[in-house]
Write a protein that holds these residues in place. Structure first.
Motif, short mmCIF file in Angstrom:
data_model
loop_
_atom_site.label_atom_id
_atom_site.label_comp_id
_atom_site.label_asym_id
_atom_site.label_seq_id
_atom_site.Cartn_x
_atom_site.Cartn_y
_atom_site.Cartn_z
N UNK A 162 0.83 -1.21 0.00
CA UNK A 162 0.00 0.00 0.00
C UNK A 162 0.86 1.26 0.00
N UNK A 163 1.86 1.29 0.89
CA UNK A 163 2.71 2.48 1.00
C UNK A 163 3.97 2.29 0.16
N UNK A 164 3.81 2.45 -1.14
CA UNK A 164 4.91 2.28 -2.09
C UNK A 164 5.48 3.65 -2.46
N UNK A 165 6.57 3.65 -3.22
CA UNK A 165 7.22 4.90 -3.61
C UNK A 165 6.24 5.87 -4.26
N UNK A 166 5.42 5.35 -5.13
CA UNK A 166 4.53 6.23 -5.90
C UNK A 166 3.39 6.81 -5.07
N UNK A 167 3.12 6.25 -3.89
CA UNK A 167 1.98 6.70 -3.09
C UNK A 167 2.37 7.50 -1.85
N UNK A 168 3.61 7.39 -1.40
CA UNK A 168 4.00 8.08 -0.16
C UNK A 168 4.46 9.51 -0.43
N UNK A 169 4.57 10.29 0.62
CA UNK A 169 5.17 11.62 0.54
C UNK A 169 6.69 11.45 0.57
N UNK A 170 7.39 12.03 -0.39
CA UNK A 170 8.85 11.91 -0.47
C UNK A 170 9.51 13.15 0.09
N UNK A 171 10.31 12.98 1.13
CA UNK A 171 11.05 14.09 1.72
C UNK A 171 12.26 14.40 0.85
N UNK A 172 12.48 15.67 0.56
CA UNK A 172 13.58 16.08 -0.30
C UNK A 172 14.33 17.24 0.35
N UNK A 173 15.66 17.18 0.31
CA UNK A 173 16.47 18.28 0.81
C UNK A 173 17.65 18.49 -0.13
N UNK A 174 18.23 19.69 -0.09
CA UNK A 174 19.36 20.00 -0.95
C UNK A 174 20.39 20.84 -0.24
N UNK A 175 21.61 20.79 -0.74
CA UNK A 175 22.70 21.57 -0.15
C UNK A 175 22.52 23.06 -0.39
N UNK A 176 21.73 23.38 -1.43
CA UNK A 176 21.40 24.77 -1.75
C UNK A 176 20.07 24.79 -2.48
N UNK A 177 19.60 25.97 -2.82
CA UNK A 177 18.29 26.10 -3.45
C UNK A 177 18.23 25.43 -4.81
N UNK A 178 19.30 25.55 -5.60
CA UNK A 178 19.31 24.91 -6.92
C UNK A 178 19.19 23.40 -6.79
N UNK A 179 19.91 22.84 -5.84
CA UNK A 179 19.84 21.40 -5.63
C UNK A 179 18.44 20.99 -5.20
N UNK A 180 17.86 21.75 -4.29
CA UNK A 180 16.53 21.43 -3.76
C UNK A 180 15.49 21.42 -4.88
N UNK A 181 15.50 22.44 -5.72
CA UNK A 181 14.52 22.54 -6.80
C UNK A 181 14.69 21.41 -7.81
N UNK A 182 15.92 21.14 -8.19
CA UNK A 182 16.17 20.10 -9.18
C UNK A 182 15.80 18.71 -8.67
N UNK A 183 16.18 18.42 -7.43
CA UNK A 183 15.89 17.09 -6.88
C UNK A 183 14.39 16.93 -6.65
N UNK A 184 13.73 18.00 -6.26
CA UNK A 184 12.28 17.97 -6.10
C UNK A 184 11.61 17.65 -7.43
N UNK A 185 12.03 18.33 -8.50
CA UNK A 185 11.48 18.07 -9.82
C UNK A 185 11.74 16.63 -10.27
N UNK A 186 12.89 16.12 -9.90
CA UNK A 186 13.24 14.75 -10.27
C UNK A 186 12.28 13.74 -9.64
N UNK A 187 12.06 13.85 -8.34
CA UNK A 187 11.19 12.89 -7.66
C UNK A 187 9.72 13.07 -8.01
#
Length: 399
Positions: free
Chosen positions: A169-194
């Motif tokens: 039930x709680x698979x990758x596609x259904x859960x909330x994914x926590x994302x963090x980055x070393x800087x704002x550019x990293x955060x935005x890009x990694x967020x878009x990726x997931x």
């Protein structure tokens, strides 16, 4: 490629490599393979890769229909990691025999990525670590090996895994994914990726917050299970049913229902030690977190004493069936299972012990614990004095 340009590329079709194809990496590799053209799943275990290519997941999480129809590539040759835009590191972070964090796999994976990454690369860690590990340990190693600088040359972030083995039930596609980055550019890009593979993303203000949040998720469960184990130990001595107490107590609107049981696996039984280690480094004491670990590690002895109490002396020749070998129900995962230790304790006083687990292969049981699951093809509880469920500490008796 400049790091600013990666944002646009992430929205298109970046070339991704998932480092580690175990419980965390394999589902991640599968999900990205569904939406991207060029995804590599890498593992240093060539046998693991060969089995997956043949449609066999020894963890029992995915069947051959999924594995044999993947568009991504499964590789064990490090040369296949060249020319990737994104590296996601999902290797194990266990503890050693002294319950100290073992970062050897994480550091090896970091060196590997550092050797092949290029300008414009994005590196994401999913392995569970203590607060500060990515910034203080992994980042300097990445920069040293690659010769690149974070921010100007590559992006870096942490997105803690939330894989729950056996949970459909709680698979990758259904859960909330926590994302963090070393800087704002990293955060935005990694967020878009997931966002390519998940429904919802939670942005963390720093990598350290995300690291600590991951530990808290499992420490909270460890502490609450320790409470229930302590209550179970008390109630059994008072000859009161813990199940009945839970049923009655749970009628209160704000009661949180946890259950007693043996605590194993790679997360709840391990992660608290990562925070304990970091806290000790800073002179901080965590008595409750420590005591929860002590309680949950020692509950096996309470269960052992309870079994002997019911069996009554002499114990020689009496038969006990333990139903379950994996660390929790409905999985094949044997990591940190407490059942083998319980079996040994009982056998030392002459009890004849069989273990039944239809999900765990005979080969796995034999190789990991020298336990012969083939001795019982079908379970008949009448053949045993006691039947024990390690998952909820329940004991069924036969006359």
């Amino acid at each position: 490629m400049r790091t600013e340009e990666l944002m646009l590329k992430t929205k298109c079709s970046p070339k991704i490599a998932v480092i580690g194809c175990g419980y965390v990496g394999l589902p991640l590799f599968i999900e990205f393979s569904k939406v991207l053209d060029d995804v590599v799943g890498f593992d240093v275990d060539q046998g693991r890769i060969t089995a997956l290519r043949g449609g066999v997941d020894c963890n029992g999480e995915f069947g051959d229909k999924i594995l044999l129809n993947l568009t991504g590539r499964l590789e064990s040759d490090a040369s296949e990691l060249m020319d990737r835009d994104v590296y996601i590191i999902t290797v194990p972070t266990p503890v050693n025999e002294n319950n100290k964090p073992d970062l050897s796999c994480l550091l090896s994976a970091t060196r590997l990525v550092g050797e092949v990454m290029k300008t414009g690369t994005c590196v994401v860690y999913e392995s569970t670590v203590y607060p500060g590990c990515i910034r203080e340990v992994c980042l300097p190693l990445l920069e040293q090996v690659s010769g690149l600088k974070v921010g100007s040359d590559f992006l870096l972030g942490f997105s803690p895994e939330r894989i729950n083995p056996g949970d459909k039930q709680h698979t990758i596609s259904t859960i909330v994914k926590v994302v963090s980055g070393i800087d704002e550019k990293s955060l935005v890009n990694i967020s878009n990726l997931y966002k390519l593979i998940v429904r919802d993303v939670c942005l963390s203000s720093s990598i350290e917050v995300a690291e600590a949040a991951k530990l808290l998720e499992n420490i909270q469960r460890d502490v609450n299970i320790a409470l229930m184990n302590e209550i179970w130990s008390c109630l059994t001595r008072l000859d009161i049913s813990t199940d009945e107490v839970l049923r009655v107590a749970s009628t209160k609107w704000n009661f949180i229902k946890f259950h007693p049981g043996l605590v194993g696996g790679h997360c709840i039984a391990v992660d608290p030690y990562y925070l304990i280690e970091k806290a000790q480094e800073k002179g901080i004491v965590l008595p409750l977190v420590k005591q929860a670990r002590v309680t949950n590690e020692s509950i096996i002895f309470s269960l052992y004493r309870r079994i002997l109490q019911i069996l009554q002396f002499p114990y020689e020749g009496k038969r006990v069936l333990i139903k379950g070998l994996s660390f929790k129900p409905n999985v094949t995962d044997l990591r940190n299972s407490k059942v083998p230790a319980l079996k040994i304790l009982l056998e030392e006083v002459g009890v004849l012990v069989d273990v039944y687990d239809p999900l765990v292969s005979r080969e796995q049981a034999k190789e990991a614990f020298n336990i012969d699951l083939s001795r019982i093809e079908e379970v008949s509880s009448v053949d045993y004095n006691l039947v024990v469920s390690p998952y909820d500490l329940s004991i069924t008796t036969n006359p």
